[in-house]
Design an enzyme around this catalytic site. Sequence first.
Site, short mmCIF file in Angstrom:
data_model
loop_
_atom_site.label_atom_id
_atom_site.label_comp_id
_atom_site.label_asym_id
_atom_site.label_seq_id
_atom_site.Cartn_x
_atom_site.Cartn_y
_atom_site.Cartn_z
N LEU A 296 0.40 24.18 28.27
CA LEU A 296 0.52 22.82 28.81
C LEU A 296 1.14 22.11 27.42
O LEU A 296 0.48 22.14 26.40
CB LEU A 296 -0.52 21.99 28.80
CG LEU A 296 -1.46 22.57 30.16
CD1 LEU A 296 -2.09 23.93 29.81
CD2 LEU A 296 -2.45 21.50 30.66
N GLY B 42 -1.90 18.78 24.08
CA GLY B 42 -1.34 20.03 24.17
C GLY B 42 -2.45 21.21 24.13
O GLY B 42 -3.38 21.19 23.22
N SER B 43 -2.00 21.96 24.79
CA SER B 43 -3.11 22.98 25.24
C SER B 43 -2.60 24.34 25.92
O SER B 43 -1.53 24.50 26.24
CB SER B 43 -4.45 22.48 25.71
OG SER B 43 -4.04 21.74 27.04
N ARG B 44 -3.69 24.94 26.13
CA ARG B 44 -3.41 26.26 27.06
C ARG B 44 -4.72 26.41 28.09
O ARG B 44 -5.92 26.27 27.85
CB ARG B 44 -3.41 27.63 26.06
CG ARG B 44 -3.27 28.83 26.98
CD ARG B 44 -3.08 29.88 25.61
NE ARG B 44 -3.06 31.33 26.22
CZ ARG B 44 -1.98 32.10 25.76
NH1 ARG B 44 -0.95 31.30 25.03
NH2 ARG B 44 -1.76 33.19 26.48
N ILE C 146 -8.36 26.00 26.47
CA ILE C 146 -8.05 26.47 25.13
C ILE C 146 -7.25 25.33 24.35
O ILE C 146 -6.49 24.91 24.85
CB ILE C 146 -7.17 27.87 25.03
CG1 ILE C 146 -8.11 28.91 25.69
CG2 ILE C 146 -6.93 28.22 23.64
CD1 ILE C 146 -7.15 30.06 26.04
#
Length: 223
Positions: free
Chosen positions: A102, A190-192, A160
């Site tokens: 993301l 901002g991530s996963r 994450i």
Amino acid sequence: MSMIDDVRGVLAPPHPAGRPFILGGLAVIVVGIVLAHWLIWLGLLFTLFCLYFFRDPERVTPARPGVLVAPADGRVVATILAPPPPELGLGPEQRWKVSIFLSVLNVHVNRVPISGVVTRIAYHRGAFVSASLDKASELNERNALAIRLANGREIAVVQIAGLVARRILCDVREGDPVLTGQRFGIIRFGSRTDLYLPPGVRPLVEVGQTMVGAETVIAEMAH
């Protein structure tokens, strides 16, 4: 998706997690009116960014049974065989993992991939490397959920943190029943998000494909 749908998505109401940031931006605008006009522009830009980042649009989830949908918006950066996080206690057996990156431009609200019951939630402290890298799944700060489906099979969803993201929010608890497409948390800036499918179930998506949380079908289980 029509242009009207695009506009509605951008103008969607913000997730509650964004309210402190939005109020902070408005406060800077008020201070700027009193002290320095340049603060007005700074506060306005920050408020508009937060309204966009924390947008929380409604989604239409597929109704057919056995479907696993994307747990987040973003881009698929990996589809590999891997064991789920050890802290969930799901065993060492490898299963298909779909990793979604993301960016700050994506909707960051996380969605439940398929209906079931949350059996375990495990938070793991870690680093903050770029969430687009494969090693982020193992090294970065994460919050993992195990969900048991009606047929007894289990999946794992992992929030994450990324290079900029420093706060993972999870709104469900162990023992909670959850529904496909339901909001369950958000990761800031901002991530996963990783999805571990049930053993033997293969993903229908490819690396580079764009995901729409709660709508894009990632996999289907045989009835």
